[in-house]
Design a protein around this motif. Sequence first.
Motif, mmCIF file in Angstrom:
data_model
loop_
_atom_site.group_PDB
_atom_site.id
_atom_site.type_symbol
_atom_site.label_atom_id
_atom_site.label_comp_id
_atom_site.label_asym_id
_atom_site.label_seq_id
_atom_site.Cartn_x
_atom_site.Cartn_y
_atom_site.Cartn_z
ATOM 1 N N PHE A 142 -5.365 3.950 -1.272
ATOM 2 C CA PHE A 142 -4.100 4.678 -1.376
ATOM 3 C C PHE A 142 -3.012 3.700 -1.807
ATOM 4 O O PHE A 142 -2.612 2.826 -1.044
ATOM 5 N N HIS A 143 -2.546 3.843 -3.061
ATOM 6 C CA HIS A 143 -1.489 3.000 -3.588
ATOM 7 C C HIS A 143 -0.220 3.839 -3.732
ATOM 8 O O HIS A 143 -0.250 4.894 -4.389
ATOM 9 N N TYR A 144 0.862 3.386 -3.136
ATOM 10 C CA TYR A 144 2.138 4.074 -3.345
ATOM 11 C C TYR A 144 2.968 3.293 -4.346
ATOM 12 O O TYR A 144 3.174 2.083 -4.198
ATOM 13 N N ILE A 145 3.467 3.997 -5.369
ATOM 14 C CA ILE A 145 4.297 3.384 -6.398
ATOM 15 C C ILE A 145 5.734 3.833 -6.201
ATOM 16 O O ILE A 145 6.025 5.044 -6.241
ATOM 17 N N THR A 146 6.625 2.899 -5.982
ATOM 18 C CA THR A 146 8.018 3.251 -5.739
ATOM 19 C C THR A 146 8.662 3.848 -6.996
ATOM 20 O O THR A 146 8.236 3.588 -8.118
ATOM 21 N N HIS A 147 9.715 4.623 -6.759
ATOM 22 C CA HIS A 147 10.471 5.213 -7.862
ATOM 23 C C HIS A 147 11.949 5.179 -7.484
ATOM 24 O O HIS A 147 12.331 5.630 -6.402
ATOM 25 N N PRO A 148 12.814 4.610 -8.345
ATOM 26 C CA PRO A 148 14.232 4.487 -7.992
ATOM 27 C C PRO A 148 14.940 5.833 -7.941
ATOM 28 O O PRO A 148 14.974 6.569 -8.936
ATOM 29 N N LEU A 149 15.475 6.175 -6.793
ATOM 30 C CA LEU A 149 16.210 7.423 -6.590
ATOM 31 C C LEU A 149 17.476 7.116 -5.795
ATOM 32 O O LEU A 149 17.425 6.398 -4.797
ATOM 33 N N THR A 150 18.588 7.667 -6.226
ATOM 34 C CA THR A 150 19.858 7.369 -5.551
ATOM 35 C C THR A 150 19.887 7.910 -4.127
ATOM 36 O O THR A 150 20.515 7.316 -3.241
ATOM 37 N N ASP A 151 19.224 9.046 -3.888
ATOM 38 C CA ASP A 151 19.268 9.647 -2.555
ATOM 39 C C ASP A 151 18.048 9.293 -1.693
ATOM 40 O O ASP A 151 17.891 9.830 -0.592
ATOM 41 N N TYR A 152 17.195 8.424 -2.201
ATOM 42 C CA TYR A 152 16.017 8.021 -1.426
ATOM 43 C C TYR A 152 15.716 6.559 -1.747
ATOM 44 O O TYR A 152 14.853 6.248 -2.567
ATOM 45 N N PRO A 153 16.423 5.646 -1.087
ATOM 46 C CA PRO A 153 16.296 4.210 -1.396
ATOM 47 C C PRO A 153 14.861 3.709 -1.259
ATOM 48 O O PRO A 153 14.076 4.215 -0.456
ATOM 49 N N ILE A 154 14.542 2.710 -2.048
ATOM 50 C CA ILE A 154 13.187 2.170 -2.056
ATOM 51 C C ILE A 154 12.774 1.644 -0.692
ATOM 52 O O ILE A 154 11.635 1.851 -0.255
ATOM 53 N N ALA A 155 13.673 0.986 0.014
ATOM 54 C CA ALA A 155 13.334 0.478 1.349
ATOM 55 C C ALA A 155 12.912 1.610 2.275
ATOM 56 O O ALA A 155 11.993 1.459 3.092
ATOM 57 N N ARG A 156 13.581 2.767 2.139
ATOM 58 C CA ARG A 156 13.211 3.908 2.976
ATOM 59 C C ARG A 156 11.887 4.508 2.529
ATOM 60 O O ARG A 156 11.066 4.941 3.347
ATOM 61 N N GLN A 157 11.658 4.558 1.217
ATOM 62 C CA GLN A 157 10.368 5.028 0.713
ATOM 63 C C GLN A 157 9.232 4.198 1.305
ATOM 64 O O GLN A 157 8.229 4.735 1.789
ATOM 65 N N VAL A 158 9.407 2.885 1.247
ATOM 66 C CA VAL A 158 8.378 1.971 1.735
ATOM 67 C C VAL A 158 8.141 2.178 3.230
ATOM 68 O O VAL A 158 6.999 2.232 3.697
ATOM 69 N N ASP A 159 9.218 2.300 3.989
ATOM 70 C CA ASP A 159 9.080 2.492 5.429
ATOM 71 C C ASP A 159 8.373 3.808 5.744
ATOM 72 O O ASP A 159 7.497 3.861 6.620
ATOM 73 N N ASP A 160 8.719 4.858 5.017
ATOM 74 C CA ASP A 160 8.105 6.173 5.278
ATOM 75 C C ASP A 160 6.600 6.153 5.053
ATOM 76 O O ASP A 160 5.823 6.648 5.873
ATOM 77 N N VAL A 161 6.156 5.598 3.918
ATOM 78 C CA VAL A 161 4.722 5.630 3.619
ATOM 79 C C VAL A 161 3.944 4.650 4.494
ATOM 80 O O VAL A 161 2.822 4.945 4.923
ATOM 81 N N CYS A 162 4.540 3.484 4.768
ATOM 82 C CA CYS A 162 3.847 2.507 5.618
ATOM 83 C C CYS A 162 3.700 3.034 7.041
ATOM 84 O O CYS A 162 2.679 2.805 7.691
ATOM 85 N N ARG A 163 4.714 3.731 7.518
ATOM 86 C CA ARG A 163 4.664 4.298 8.872
ATOM 87 C C ARG A 163 3.529 5.305 8.996
ATOM 88 O O ARG A 163 2.982 5.514 10.087
ATOM 89 N N CYS A 164 3.137 5.916 7.880
ATOM 90 C CA CYS A 164 2.055 6.903 7.896
ATOM 91 C C CYS A 164 0.687 6.292 7.604
ATOM 92 O O CYS A 164 -0.305 7.014 7.530
ATOM 93 N N GLY A 165 0.644 4.976 7.418
ATOM 94 C CA GLY A 165 -0.651 4.313 7.267
ATOM 95 C C GLY A 165 -0.927 3.674 5.925
ATOM 96 O O GLY A 165 -1.951 3.008 5.754
ATOM 97 N N CYS A 166 -0.038 3.868 4.945
ATOM 98 C CA CYS A 166 -0.244 3.235 3.642
ATOM 99 C C CYS A 166 0.060 1.740 3.756
ATOM 100 O O CYS A 166 1.086 1.348 4.311
ATOM 101 N N THR A 167 -0.823 0.914 3.236
ATOM 102 C CA THR A 167 -0.618 -0.538 3.310
ATOM 103 C C THR A 167 -0.670 -1.189 1.930
ATOM 104 O O THR A 167 -0.957 -2.374 1.799
ATOM 105 N N TRP A 168 -0.395 -0.389 0.892
ATOM 106 C CA TRP A 168 -0.407 -0.911 -0.479
ATOM 107 C C TRP A 168 0.798 -0.346 -1.217
ATOM 108 O O TRP A 168 0.845 0.838 -1.535
ATOM 109 N N ILE A 169 1.768 -1.189 -1.475
ATOM 110 C CA ILE A 169 2.998 -0.778 -2.142
ATOM 111 C C ILE A 169 3.093 -1.456 -3.505
ATOM 112 O O ILE A 169 3.045 -2.685 -3.598
ATOM 113 N N GLN A 170 3.241 -0.656 -4.550
ATOM 114 C CA GLN A 170 3.497 -1.201 -5.879
ATOM 115 C C GLN A 170 4.973 -0.975 -6.199
ATOM 116 O O GLN A 170 5.435 0.172 -6.269
#
Length: 223
Positions: free
Chosen positions: A7-35
Amino acid sequence: MKKIDSFHYITHPLTDYPIARQVDDVCRCGCTWIQLRLKQSDTEERLDTALSVYPVLKRYNAKLIINDDVHVALAADADGVHIGARDMHPSDARHMLGPNKIIGCTANTLDDVLRLSQYDIDYIGVGPFRFTSTKEKLSPVLGREGIHRIVAAARIHGVCLPIIAIGGIMPRHIAAVMETGVHGIAVSGAICGADDPSAASQAIMKQLADYRSPTADHQSPKR
């Protein structure tokens, strides 16, 4: 062979959803691979963003893969880099990063896969599975059958590298995609575009759990 997550999560720049929050959300659910993918940013911004998410990654023991920018991967001491057809040559990236870092490459055809497999890389991303708005300059869409044919032919040719399906994959597609014989999937919009990103992450993790096994990257495609 280095361990490649399914499971690879690829970040996407969004003004209303900062990348740091994206990373925290997916990692909290078990994802351990961030691109980290920041196509429109310069090297300085990519490096600053990579360094800013390190505390989150460390908390969840997650890997950081930098999209396209080998120089940022080196400067940030990231776990690796993912490079496309128009980016640095895989051999040059390996020379810069050394033997211990992860290198992934993008492929759209069987010829791409066979060519890339000759280099010292660790996985190949094959796609797009379907149209995606999070990626510019999209290659021809492959669909399930296209990915299936590439994976099957690659195995016949002796390619044992993990293959990751990418491009427009949503939770409802996961079973069909995994049945092509791929090692795993990379997603972006399925999570960052969801009403509830955490719930979307959990749904993906749950479905992938049914397909994980120690020999997943050597399985033949189901028919």
